[in-house]
Design an enzyme around this catalytic site. Structure first.
Site, PDB file in Angstrom:
ATOM      1  N   ASP A 111     -20.574 -12.439  -2.534  1.00  0.00           N
ATOM      2  CA  ASP A 111     -21.039 -12.312  -1.151  1.00  0.00           C
ATOM      3  C   ASP A 111     -19.880 -12.068  -0.182  1.00  0.00           C
ATOM      4  OD1 ASP A 111     -23.676 -12.663  -1.792  1.00  0.00           O
ATOM      5  OD2 ASP A 111     -23.770 -14.773  -1.238  1.00  0.00           O
ATOM      6  N   ASP A 260     -27.122 -28.467  -5.878  1.00  0.00           N
ATOM      7  CA  ASP A 260     -26.953 -28.809  -7.290  1.00  0.00           C
ATOM      8  C   ASP A 260     -27.599 -30.163  -7.614  1.00  0.00           C
ATOM      9  OD1 ASP A 260     -25.129 -30.169  -5.725  1.00  0.00           O
ATOM     10  OD2 ASP A 260     -23.359 -29.361  -6.725  1.00  0.00           O
TER      11      ASP A 260
END
Length: 513
Positions: A111, A260
C-alpha cells in the site's frame, strides 16, 4: 515511626479523603490481581512444557519424509506500507523459505505511496523471473489499513493456508516446514503462532529491555495459554492461518487497532484450535527510537481494550470453564495495569497527607509484603522467560531494573490509549517505523504533548518519594522512587530521540498516517 499516616483532619476522615483512599486501595488490589496472574502463567508454562515439546517433536518427525507433492498449498502474505528500509529483506527471506516452489505463493500487499513501490517492483520482477510464484497487490485506497490489505489478499490467495509476516521480520528458511505439520496432524487447528526473535537486541539498552519484555510474552504467556487450552491470540505476524478458519470467524475486520487479536478470538469462538511453536523462532526488528516504541505500545494498548469491549460479552457467553473466562478477561484487559499504576502514583501523596490510618505491626508487614509481591511479579515472569530461553540468562536479567522503570514510564501514554478505547475514540493505524540495515531512518514519529505530562509526573513522584521518606514511610517510598525514575527516564529519552540524540537519523520525514 509507628505506622501512622499524618492527617490534615485528626478527628475524622472527610468524605473526599475517604474516596481517595478507597480508590487507592482498589487500584492496589487490581494490580495485585494482575500480579498474581504472572505467577499463574509461570506455573501453567512449567506444568505443560515437557509434554508440549515432546508432542511438537513427534509432529515434526511425522512429516520429516513427506513428499513435496503432499505438502499443502501456502500463500505467504507480506503487508507493506512505505517500508523501503526493510521491504527487500523480507521479500527475499520469504522467497528463500524451504518449501515446494509449486506450492508456495507469495503476495506482496504493498500500500506504499513512496519510493518503496519501485523497490518492491524490481525485487518481485527479479524473483518471478527466477521461478518464484510471487506478485504485488496494490489497492486504490488504504481502507482498513493492514487488515484491509490482508482481506484483499486473502480473497485472491491460491493457498488454503496463509502465512503472514510484517516487513521487519526475517522468517527462518525452515519456517513453513516447521509450522505446517501442526495443521496436517489436526484438522481442527486454525492458527499456528511462532515465537518472535530479535534481530537488533544488542543495538541499545532500549532494545535489550524490549527483548526481555517480548520474551516474557512469547516464552511464557503464549505457550502457557496455548498448552492449557486457554484463549491465545495471533500476534499479527510470524504465524500461519487456515483460510477456512478466517472465513468461519467472519474474516478480517478493522474496527479495532488489534485486528489480529480480534480475529484470533472470533476464530476460537467458531470452534477452531490454536497451536504455539516455542521452537519456531522468527527474528524481528525492535524499535530503536523510544517515540516509535511508545507509538507501538499505544496502538497495542488501545487495540486490546477495543477488542475487550467488542468481545468480552461473547467470552462470558461462551461454553467454557470459569477459569478460561477469567484468563480471557485478564488477557484482553492486560493494559489496564497502566491506569492502575498511574492512579497509585498520583494518589500516593494525597493519601499520606489526608488519610489517618493506624496499622498494627502485623498488618503493616502484610501490606508491605503484598506491595513487594505485586511489584516483583512481572520481573519474576521475565526472569523465568530468560532462564527458559537462553543459556546466558544471568547476564541478560541485569537489565531488568531498566525494564521495570520503562514499564512504569509508559503508564501515561498507555493510560491515554486505554481511556481513548473506553470512550470509543477513533484513531488511524500508525505503523512502527523500521530501521533495517540502513543508517537513515525512513520516518519520524512526531513528539507528543504527553512527554510534558511524563516529566511532570516524574517531578511529582520525586516530591512524593521525598515526603514519604521524611516521615518514615519506608515501605511505599522505594516504589515511588521507581515511579519517579520511570517517568523521568521515558520523558527525557523521548526528548532526546525527538532531536536525534544518539539515533541514526541524519534525514527524517514525518509519517502522519
Amino acid at each position: 515511626m509507628d505506622g501512622r499516616l499524618p492527617a490534615l483532619n485528626e478527628d475524622r476522615m472527610s468524605i473526599v479523603p475517604m474516596i481517595v483512599f478507597a480508590v487507592y486501595c482498589l487500584a492496589s488490589m487490581g494490580l495485585l490481581f494482575y500480579a498474581i496472574n504472572c505467577y499463574v502463567m509461570l506455573v501453567l508454562f512449567a506444568r505443560r512444557r515437557e509434554s508440549a515439546e515432546a508432542a511438537a517433536a513427534a509432529c515434526l518427525d511425522a512429516c520429516a519424509d513427506l513428499p513435496d507433492e503432499q505438502w499443502p498449498q501456502v500463500t505467504t502474505q507480506l503487508p507493506l506500507f512505505n517500508e523501503r528500509n526493510v521491504a527487500e529483506r523480507v521479500i527475499r527471506a520469504a522467497a528463500a523459505m524451504n518449501y515446494p516452489s509449486d506450492r508456495h505463493e507469495i503476495q506482496v500487499l504493498d500500500d506504499s505511496d513512496d519510493q518503496t513501490c519501485a523497490l518492491v517492483d524490481a525485487v518481485v520482477a527479479e524473483l518471478a523471473a527466477s521461478g518464484h510464484d510471487i506478485k504485488v497487490l496494490r489497492r486504490d485506497n488504504r481502507t482498513g489499513f493492514k487488515a484491509g490489505a490482508l482481506a484483499a489478499g486473502t480473497a485472491v490467495a491460491k493457498g488454503e493456508y496463509l502465512a503472514i509476516f510484517d516487513a521487519d521480520f526475517i522468517p527462518h528458511v525452515e519456517f513453513l516446514r516447521r509450522a505446517m505439520p501442526e495443521f496436517l496432524a489436526d484438522h481442527e487447528v486454525g492458527l499456528v503462532q511462532a515465537r518472535w526473535g530479535h534481530i537488533n537486541r544488542q543495538s541499545s539498552l532500549l532494545t535489550r529491555i524490549q527483548a526481555i519484555g517480548i520474551d516474557g510474552h512469547f516464552m511464557v504467556e503464549q505457550p502457557a495459554r496455548a498448552w492449557n487450552g486457554l484463549y491465545m491470540n495471533f500476534n499479527g505476524t510470524a504465524g500461519v492461518w487456515r483460510k477456512q478458519a478466517i472465513a468461519d470467524a467472519g474474516g478480517w475486520e478493522w474496527d479495532t487497532l488489534t485486528e489480529d487479536m480480534d480475529l484470533s478470538y472470533r476464530m476460537q469462538f467458531a470452534g477452531w484450535k490454536t497451536r504455539y511453536q516455542l521452537f519456531n523462532v522468527a527474528p524481528a526488528e525492535l524499535p530503536e527510537n523510544i517515540l516509535a516504541f511508545k507509538s507501538q505500545q499505544f496502538r497495542w494498548a488501545k487495540g486490546s481494550i477495543q477488542t475487550a469491549r467488542k468481545l468480552l460479552p461473547r467470552v462470558f457467553r461462551a461454553p467454557t470453564p470459569l477459569f478460561t473466562k477469567l484468563q480471557a478477561v485478564l488477557h484482553l484487559t492486560h493494559y489496564c495495569i497502566h491506569p492502575l499504576m498511574l492512579t497509585l502514583a498520583f494518589l500516593a501523596l494525597p493519601v499520606m497527607l489526608t488519610t489517618r490510618v493506624v496499622l498494627s505491626p502485623t498488618v503493616y508487614g502484610v501490606v508491605g509484603v503484598l506491595l513487594l509481591f505485586s511489584m516483583t511479579a512481572p520481573s519474576t515472569l521475565y526472569v523465568g522467560s530468560q532462564r527458559a530461553a537462553y543459556a546466558d540468562w544471568l547476564s541478560r536479567i541485569r537489565h531488568l531494573p531498566f525494564l521495570v522503570c520503562m514499564g512504569v514510564g509508559l503508564a501515561v501514554s498507555n493510560t491515554l490509549a486505554v481511556l481513548e478505547a473506553l470512550c470509543g475514540m477513533e484513531s488511524g493505524f500508525v505503523r512502527t517505523p523500521k530501521q533495517g540495515d540502513s543508517d537513515e531512518a525512513a520516518y519520524r514519529i512526531p513528539l507528543s504533548p504527553v512527554v510534558l505530562i511524563e516529566l511532570l509526573m516524574g517531578v511529582y513522584c520525586s516530591v512524593s518519594f521525598s515526603t514519604y521518606i521524611l516521615v518514615g514511610q519506608y515501605w511505599v517510598g522505594p516504589f515511588l522512587a521507581i515511579y519517579a525514575a520511570g517517568f523521568l527516564a521515558v520523558g527525557l529519552l523521548s526528548l532526546a530521540h525527538c532531536f536525534g540524540l544518539g539515533m541514526r537519523q541524519p534525514r527524517l520525514q514525518v509519517c502522519t498516517d
